[in-house]
Design a protein around this motif. Sequence first.
Motif, PDB file in Angstrom:
ATOM      1  N   SER A   3       0.826  -1.212   0.000  1.00 20.84           N
ATOM      2  CA  SER A   3       0.000   0.000   0.000  1.00 20.84           C
ATOM      3  C   SER A   3       0.860   1.262   0.000  1.00 20.84           C
ATOM      4  O   SER A   3       0.529   2.250  -0.671  1.00 20.84           O
ATOM      5  CB  SER A   3      -0.917   0.003   1.223  1.00 20.84           C
ATOM      6  OG  SER A   3      -1.810  -1.091   1.175  1.00 20.84           O
ATOM      7  N   SER A   4       1.952   1.222   0.740  1.00 20.32           N
ATOM      8  CA  SER A   4       2.823   2.402   0.771  1.00 20.32           C
ATOM      9  C   SER A   4       3.485   2.625  -0.583  1.00 20.32           C
ATOM     10  O   SER A   4       3.616   3.771  -1.046  1.00 20.32           O
ATOM     11  CB  SER A   4       3.874   2.262   1.876  1.00 20.32           C
ATOM     12  OG  SER A   4       4.729   1.160   1.643  1.00 20.32           O
ATOM     13  N   TYR A   5       3.897   1.545  -1.248  1.00 21.70           N
ATOM     14  CA  TYR A   5       4.468   1.674  -2.586  1.00 21.70           C
ATOM     15  C   TYR A   5       3.418   2.170  -3.574  1.00 21.70           C
ATOM     16  O   TYR A   5       3.712   2.979  -4.464  1.00 21.70           O
ATOM     17  CB  TYR A   5       5.033   0.333  -3.060  1.00 21.70           C
ATOM     18  CG  TYR A   5       6.473   0.114  -2.683  1.00 21.70           C
ATOM     19  CD1 TYR A   5       7.494   0.585  -3.497  1.00 21.70           C
ATOM     20  CD2 TYR A   5       6.819  -0.559  -1.517  1.00 21.70           C
ATOM     21  CE1 TYR A   5       8.831   0.384  -3.162  1.00 21.70           C
ATOM     22  CE2 TYR A   5       8.140  -0.764  -1.165  1.00 21.70           C
ATOM     23  CZ  TYR A   5       9.140  -0.286  -1.998  1.00 21.70           C
ATOM     24  OH  TYR A   5      10.458  -0.474  -1.649  1.00 21.70           O
ATOM     25  N   ALA A   6       2.191   1.684  -3.443  1.00 23.00           N
ATOM     26  CA  ALA A   6       1.116   2.110  -4.340  1.00 23.00           C
ATOM     27  C   ALA A   6       0.891   3.608  -4.229  1.00 23.00           C
ATOM     28  O   ALA A   6       0.659   4.299  -5.231  1.00 23.00           O
ATOM     29  CB  ALA A   6      -0.166   1.347  -4.022  1.00 23.00           C
ATOM     30  N   ALA A   7       0.944   4.135  -3.012  1.00 21.01           N
ATOM     31  CA  ALA A   7       0.740   5.570  -2.809  1.00 21.01           C
ATOM     32  C   ALA A   7       1.824   6.385  -3.509  1.00 21.01           C
ATOM     33  O   ALA A   7       1.558   7.477  -4.032  1.00 21.01           O
ATOM     34  CB  ALA A   7       0.726   5.890  -1.314  1.00 21.01           C
ATOM     35  N   LEU A   8       3.032   5.853  -3.539  1.00 22.08           N
ATOM     36  CA  LEU A   8       4.151   6.587  -4.123  1.00 22.08           C
ATOM     37  C   LEU A   8       4.230   6.436  -5.637  1.00 22.08           C
ATOM     38  O   LEU A   8       4.734   7.334  -6.323  1.00 22.08           O
ATOM     39  CB  LEU A   8       5.466   6.104  -3.492  1.00 22.08           C
ATOM     40  CG  LEU A   8       5.610   6.318  -1.981  1.00 22.08           C
ATOM     41  CD1 LEU A   8       6.899   5.697  -1.480  1.00 22.08           C
ATOM     42  CD2 LEU A   8       5.566   7.801  -1.646  1.00 22.08           C
ATOM     43  N   ARG A   9       3.722   5.322  -6.162  1.00 21.52           N
ATOM     44  CA  ARG A   9       3.942   5.011  -7.572  1.00 21.52           C
ATOM     45  C   ARG A   9       2.700   5.100  -8.456  1.00 21.52           C
ATOM     46  O   ARG A   9       2.794   4.902  -9.665  1.00 21.52           O
ATOM     47  CB  ARG A   9       4.533   3.600  -7.681  1.00 21.52           C
ATOM     48  CG  ARG A   9       5.925   3.499  -7.055  1.00 21.52           C
ATOM     49  CD  ARG A   9       6.491   2.103  -7.141  1.00 21.52           C
ATOM     50  NE  ARG A   9       7.870   2.071  -6.678  1.00 21.52           N
ATOM     51  CZ  ARG A   9       8.620   0.969  -6.605  1.00 21.52           C
ATOM     52  NH1 ARG A   9       8.106  -0.204  -6.967  1.00 21.52           N
ATOM     53  NH2 ARG A   9       9.869   1.033  -6.190  1.00 21.52           N
ATOM     54  N   ALA A  10       1.551   5.387  -7.874  1.00 21.62           N
ATOM     55  CA  ALA A  10       0.312   5.403  -8.653  1.00 21.62           C
ATOM     56  C   ALA A  10       0.332   6.508  -9.709  1.00 21.62           C
ATOM     57  O   ALA A  10       0.651   7.658  -9.409  1.00 21.62           O
ATOM     58  CB  ALA A  10      -0.885   5.597  -7.729  1.00 21.62           C
ATOM     59  N   THR A  11      -0.003   6.128 -10.943  1.00 22.00           N
ATOM     60  CA  THR A  11      -0.175   7.109 -12.005  1.00 22.00           C
ATOM     61  C   THR A  11      -1.611   7.627 -11.945  1.00 22.00           C
ATOM     62  O   THR A  11      -2.444   7.127 -11.177  1.00 22.00           O
ATOM     63  CB  THR A  11       0.064   6.462 -13.367  1.00 22.00           C
ATOM     64  OG1 THR A  11      -0.945   5.460 -13.594  1.00 22.00           O
ATOM     65  CG2 THR A  11       1.444   5.811 -13.438  1.00 22.00           C
ATOM     66  N   GLU A  12      -1.912   8.615 -12.769  1.00 24.58           N
ATOM     67  CA  GLU A  12      -3.275   9.131 -12.799  1.00 24.58           C
ATOM     68  C   GLU A  12      -4.250   8.042 -13.249  1.00 24.58           C
ATOM     69  O   GLU A  12      -5.360   7.930 -12.728  1.00 24.58           O
ATOM     70  CB  GLU A  12      -3.367  10.337 -13.736  1.00 24.58           C
ATOM     71  CG  GLU A  12      -4.704  11.049 -13.672  1.00 24.58           C
ATOM     72  CD  GLU A  12      -5.043  11.525 -12.266  1.00 24.58           C
ATOM     73  OE1 GLU A  12      -6.232  11.473 -11.901  1.00 24.58           O
ATOM     74  OE2 GLU A  12      -4.121  11.941 -11.523  1.00 24.58           O
ATOM     75  N   GLU A  13      -3.820   7.224 -14.189  1.00 24.43           N
ATOM     76  CA  GLU A  13      -4.660   6.103 -14.639  1.00 24.43           C
ATOM     77  C   GLU A  13      -4.902   5.114 -13.512  1.00 24.43           C
ATOM     78  O   GLU A  13      -6.010   4.584 -13.343  1.00 24.43           O
ATOM     79  CB  GLU A  13      -3.992   5.406 -15.827  1.00 24.43           C
ATOM     80  CG  GLU A  13      -4.800   4.271 -16.431  1.00 24.43           C
ATOM     81  CD  GLU A  13      -4.115   3.623 -17.604  1.00 24.43           C
ATOM     82  OE1 GLU A  13      -4.638   2.602 -18.101  1.00 24.43           O
ATOM     83  OE2 GLU A  13      -3.047   4.110 -18.032  1.00 24.43           O
ATOM     84  N   ASP A  14      -3.863   4.843 -12.726  1.00 25.91           N
ATOM     85  CA  ASP A  14      -3.993   3.953 -11.568  1.00 25.91           C
ATOM     86  C   ASP A  14      -4.987   4.509 -10.559  1.00 25.91           C
ATOM     87  O   ASP A  14      -5.800   3.778  -9.988  1.00 25.91           O
ATOM     88  CB  ASP A  14      -2.641   3.768 -10.868  1.00 25.91           C
ATOM     89  CG  ASP A  14      -1.619   3.040 -11.720  1.00 25.91           C
ATOM     90  OD1 ASP A  14      -2.026   2.229 -12.569  1.00 25.91           O
ATOM     91  OD2 ASP A  14      -0.417   3.310 -11.532  1.00 25.91           O
ATOM     92  N   ARG A  15      -4.930   5.795 -10.334  1.00 35.32           N
ATOM     93  CA  ARG A  15      -5.796   6.443  -9.354  1.00 35.32           C
ATOM     94  C   ARG A  15      -7.257   6.349  -9.780  1.00 35.32           C
ATOM     95  O   ARG A  15      -8.143   6.117  -8.954  1.00 35.32           O
ATOM     96  CB  ARG A  15      -5.368   7.896  -9.167  1.00 35.32           C
ATOM     97  CG  ARG A  15      -4.038   8.048  -8.457  1.00 35.32           C
ATOM     98  CD  ARG A  15      -3.291   9.321  -8.876  1.00 35.32           C
ATOM     99  NE  ARG A  15      -4.001  10.508  -8.470  1.00 35.32           N
ATOM    100  CZ  ARG A  15      -3.912  11.066  -7.266  1.00 35.32           C
ATOM    101  NH1 ARG A  15      -3.139  10.514  -6.343  1.00 35.32           N
ATOM    102  NH2 ARG A  15      -4.578  12.155  -6.976  1.00 35.32           N
ATOM    103  N   VAL A  16      -7.489   6.498 -11.075  1.00 33.24           N
ATOM    104  CA  VAL A  16      -8.856   6.357 -11.606  1.00 33.24           C
ATOM    105  C   VAL A  16      -9.347   4.925 -11.414  1.00 33.24           C
ATOM    106  O   VAL A  16     -10.490   4.685 -10.996  1.00 33.24           O
ATOM    107  CB  VAL A  16      -8.897   6.744 -13.100  1.00 33.24           C
ATOM    108  CG1 VAL A  16     -10.244   6.368 -13.720  1.00 33.24           C
ATOM    109  CG2 VAL A  16      -8.641   8.240 -13.259  1.00 33.24           C
ATOM    110  N   ALA A  17      -8.476   3.951 -11.692  1.00 31.58           N
ATOM    111  CA  ALA A  17      -8.853   2.541 -11.548  1.00 31.58           C
ATOM    112  C   ALA A  17      -9.168   2.203 -10.089  1.00 31.58           C
ATOM    113  O   ALA A  17     -10.151   1.504  -9.799  1.00 31.58           O
ATOM    114  CB  ALA A  17      -7.728   1.642 -12.062  1.00 31.58           C
ATOM    115  N   LEU A  18      -8.348   2.689  -9.166  1.00 29.86           N
ATOM    116  CA  LEU A  18      -8.571   2.416  -7.746  1.00 29.86           C
ATOM    117  C   LEU A  18      -9.901   3.018  -7.287  1.00 29.86           C
ATOM    118  O   LEU A  18     -10.667   2.370  -6.556  1.00 29.86           O
ATOM    119  CB  LEU A  18      -7.415   2.982  -6.925  1.00 29.86           C
ATOM    120  CG  LEU A  18      -7.421   2.645  -5.433  1.00 29.86           C
ATOM    121  CD1 LEU A  18      -7.295   1.147  -5.226  1.00 29.86           C
ATOM    122  CD2 LEU A  18      -6.278   3.374  -4.720  1.00 29.86           C
TER     123      LEU A  18
END
Length: 221
Positions: free
Chosen positions: A91-106
């Motif tokens: 989860s901590s890595y996801a917060a640091l590495r999420a792209t805008e596309e990733d954020r939309v998917a989440l």
Amino acid sequence: MDARDAAGRLAEQMRDDLTRGVFMPRERLVESELVQRYSCARAAVREALVLLSADGLVERLPNRGAHVRGLTVEEAIEIAEVRLALESLCSSYAALRATEEDRVALSRHVRAMADAVASDSPHRYRSESVEFHECLMRISRHESMTRELRSIRRHNLQRHFPAAFEAGSFSDSLNDHVTIADAILARDGVRAHELMTEHLGRIIAMLTAYRSTLGQRLPLE
């Protein structure tokens, strides 16, 4: 596609189905039924069961065939503890590495979970929860951690010990996922780690409490 490739693909599909709770713990895995379910050759089924046995997901007993391996409550607690350590880091890595596309998917996965709760669809909620956690692993872009985490998540603990999870609620679970997603969307890796630790810590607590009830049911010496 040769027989080995077919068996490998079938084993992966069955791993996903085990994660989603399609098969019950200790359920017999009859070759003829699996051939029909997955529309594949019997040889592929046999080889896939060998692969799943090597993963610790299936047991194959002489003259008794194959069945989904059952867990002890001690094993379940250990799996949950390992999952807590890995998935909090994820989860901590996801917060640091999420792209805008990733954020939309989440965000889309969170909305789907909320819709499942609103429509009182437990099966759909569980499925969407699996997708949420799969999304976190993809977003983390940490291959070694994801490989190990996917392996232990194959054991669907709620399927193994449904009574242990009766104390929880889908609304509480949804709130956990919403706050974790919010931390990731805010790029707050420390907070995301803390929230996932709390979320999975509750699973450990429920399993531990369930273990204590088992002890109370034992006959006195």
